[in-house]
Write an enzyme that holds these catalytic residues in place. Structure first.
Site, PDB file in Angstrom:
ATOM      1  N   LYS A 113       0.822  -1.209   0.000  1.00 61.81           N
ATOM      2  CA  LYS A 113       0.000   0.000   0.000  1.00 61.81           C
ATOM      3  C   LYS A 113       0.858   1.262   0.000  1.00 61.81           C
ATOM      4  O   LYS A 113       0.487   2.267  -0.599  1.00 61.81           O
ATOM      5  CB  LYS A 113      -0.937   0.018   1.213  1.00 61.81           C
ATOM      6  CG  LYS A 113      -2.079  -0.980   1.110  1.00 61.81           C
ATOM      7  CD  LYS A 113      -3.114  -0.698   2.191  1.00 61.81           C
ATOM      8  CE  LYS A 113      -4.252  -1.708   2.151  1.00 61.81           C
ATOM      9  NZ  LYS A 113      -5.209  -1.487   3.242  1.00 61.81           N
ATOM     10  N   LYS A 198      -7.292 -11.610  -7.914  1.00 62.89           N
ATOM     11  CA  LYS A 198      -8.487 -11.618  -7.062  1.00 62.89           C
ATOM     12  C   LYS A 198      -9.419 -10.462  -7.385  1.00 62.89           C
ATOM     13  O   LYS A 198      -8.959  -9.368  -7.691  1.00 62.89           O
ATOM     14  CB  LYS A 198      -8.052 -11.472  -5.588  1.00 62.89           C
ATOM     15  CG  LYS A 198      -8.318 -12.701  -4.754  1.00 62.89           C
ATOM     16  CD  LYS A 198      -7.868 -12.489  -3.321  1.00 62.89           C
ATOM     17  CE  LYS A 198      -8.983 -11.945  -2.459  1.00 62.89           C
ATOM     18  NZ  LYS A 198      -8.610 -11.876  -1.029  1.00 62.89           N
ATOM     19  N   LYS A 201     -11.755  -4.616  -4.253  1.00 67.87           N
ATOM     20  CA  LYS A 201     -12.326  -3.275  -4.116  1.00 67.87           C
ATOM     21  C   LYS A 201     -11.416  -2.216  -4.696  1.00 67.87           C
ATOM     22  O   LYS A 201     -11.857  -1.161  -5.108  1.00 67.87           O
ATOM     23  CB  LYS A 201     -12.445  -2.932  -2.620  1.00 67.87           C
ATOM     24  CG  LYS A 201     -13.658  -3.393  -1.913  1.00 67.87           C
ATOM     25  CD  LYS A 201     -13.577  -2.803  -0.494  1.00 67.87           C
ATOM     26  CE  LYS A 201     -14.607  -3.387   0.429  1.00 67.87           C
ATOM     27  NZ  LYS A 201     -14.442  -2.855   1.798  1.00 67.87           N
TER      28      LYS A 201
END
Ligand code: TRP
Length: 335
Positions: A113, A198, A201
């Site tokens: 991140k 995957k 979001k």
């Protein structure tokens, strides 16, 4: 017999999608009667990345309503909002002071991140796993349902609890070490635009996922345009065909059919025949969730009462743990 306690949480960022539902929430729902469950909307985690203050509260309610819409049953489970219970923030501070910095710098999710956020990395992002540890340890949770990506954070939670118990609770440990709750058949749902990644979001393209609140038109459009391949006949088990496996798995799970039934039904189909079938099945499977969601959102008073109840139950437990931790650390009790 006393039930074991389960705790889990979802951030109120972005929309919940089929991957969240089939991979996580549906499992919580199926297992909920065996446990005493606490499901939290982790809105303090939501500000570890730049966030929009004008939608935070609304998104928090949305997730809570989706929990109910997906079948979380208040007979077995409490639903609450993390920021409503100040013990989460307070325990985080206390645990910060016993957590070595390099444990946090080593977290895979932090590193990933941090790269994505570039210049904008705040201290909260580094501290995210300690807040998650506080969420879990406050409730003395026995089990935490986690996906692959959160396993390292659960390990860290155990390391922090161990270190705390070892350093400050020589007579009797205060913090319980949580175990991961891994269920056999949690479906792994992949992106509609890349069958090897995957469904997520944070994928910038909304075409990569089917959100639980997508309209029938959106669902139809996404499935129509999703990635496929040029082989005729559909099969689960060809590793060269990740999209075929993903879309057949979705069809299997959403229709409630067995793998054998789906394999037989679809073996001679082309995509042109399969896609409308998957579209219809998806729309029908999401319809009851969407209807329940709308009913809950239309009754704000009810939703607020659910969260107030959840808060009371959660706070009763959290405040005890927090007091025990503070006592172990040597804090004076306010007079
Ligand atoms: N970090 C988790 C995720 O992104 C969310 C979360 C926060 C959580 N606190 C938790 C999950 C406690 C389980 C238990 O998925």
């Amino acid at each position: 017999m006393v039930k074991q306690r389960v705790l889990s949480g979802v951030q109120p960022t972005g929309n919940l999608h089929l991957g969240n539902y089939l991979g996580a929430i549906r499992n919580w729902v199926e297992g909920q009667s065996q446990y005493e469950n606490f499901f939290c909307v982790v809105d303090l985690h939501a500000i570890t990345a730049p966030h929009d203050a004008s939608t935070l509260a609304e998104n928090t309610y949305k997730i809570a309503a989706l929990y109910l819409a997906c079948g979380i049953d208040l007979q077995y489970s409490s639903i609450f909002v993390q920021s409503h219970i100040s013990a989460h923030s307070e325990l985080t501070w206390l645990l910060n002071c016993i957590t070595p910095l390099n444990w946090l710098e080593d977290m895979i999710q932090f590193k990933e991140k941090a790269v994505k956020q570039g210049e904008n990395v705040n201290t909260g992002l580094l501290d995210y796993p300690v807040l998650m540890a506080a969420d879990i340890l406050l409730y003395q949770a026995d089990k935490v349902p986690v996906g692959e990506d959160q396993k390292q954070h659960l390990e860290l939670t155990r390391d922090i609890a161990n270190r705390f118990n070892y350093q400050f609770c020589r007579e009797k440990p205060v913090l319980k070490l949580p175990e991961p709750l891994i269920r056999a058949e949690g479906a792994r749902v992949m992106s509609l635009t890349d069958g090897t990644r995957k469904m997520s979001k944070s994928d910038p393209s909304d075409m990569s996922r089917i959100n639980l609140l997508d309209t029938p038109d959106q669902i139809q459009n996404k499935i129509k345009r999703c990635k496929t391949d040029s082989v005729r006949g559909l099969t689960f088990d060809d590793s060269e065909r990740p999209e075929a496996r993903n879309l057949l798995t979705l069809y299997m799970v959403l229709s409630g059919k067995t793998k054998e039934e789906v394999a037989a039904e679809c073996q001679d189909m082309g995509w042109g025949q399969f896609k409308p079938l998957l579209t219809e099945t998806t729309i029908n499977a999401l319809k009851p969730i969407q209807e329940k969601y709308q009913a809950v959102m239309d009754d704000k008073g009810y939703l607020e009462s659910v969260l107030r109840d959840g808060r009371q139950k959660a706070e009763a437990i959290a405040s005890i743990t927090l007091a025990q931790v503070k006592a172990a650390l040597g804090y004076s009790v306010p007079l």
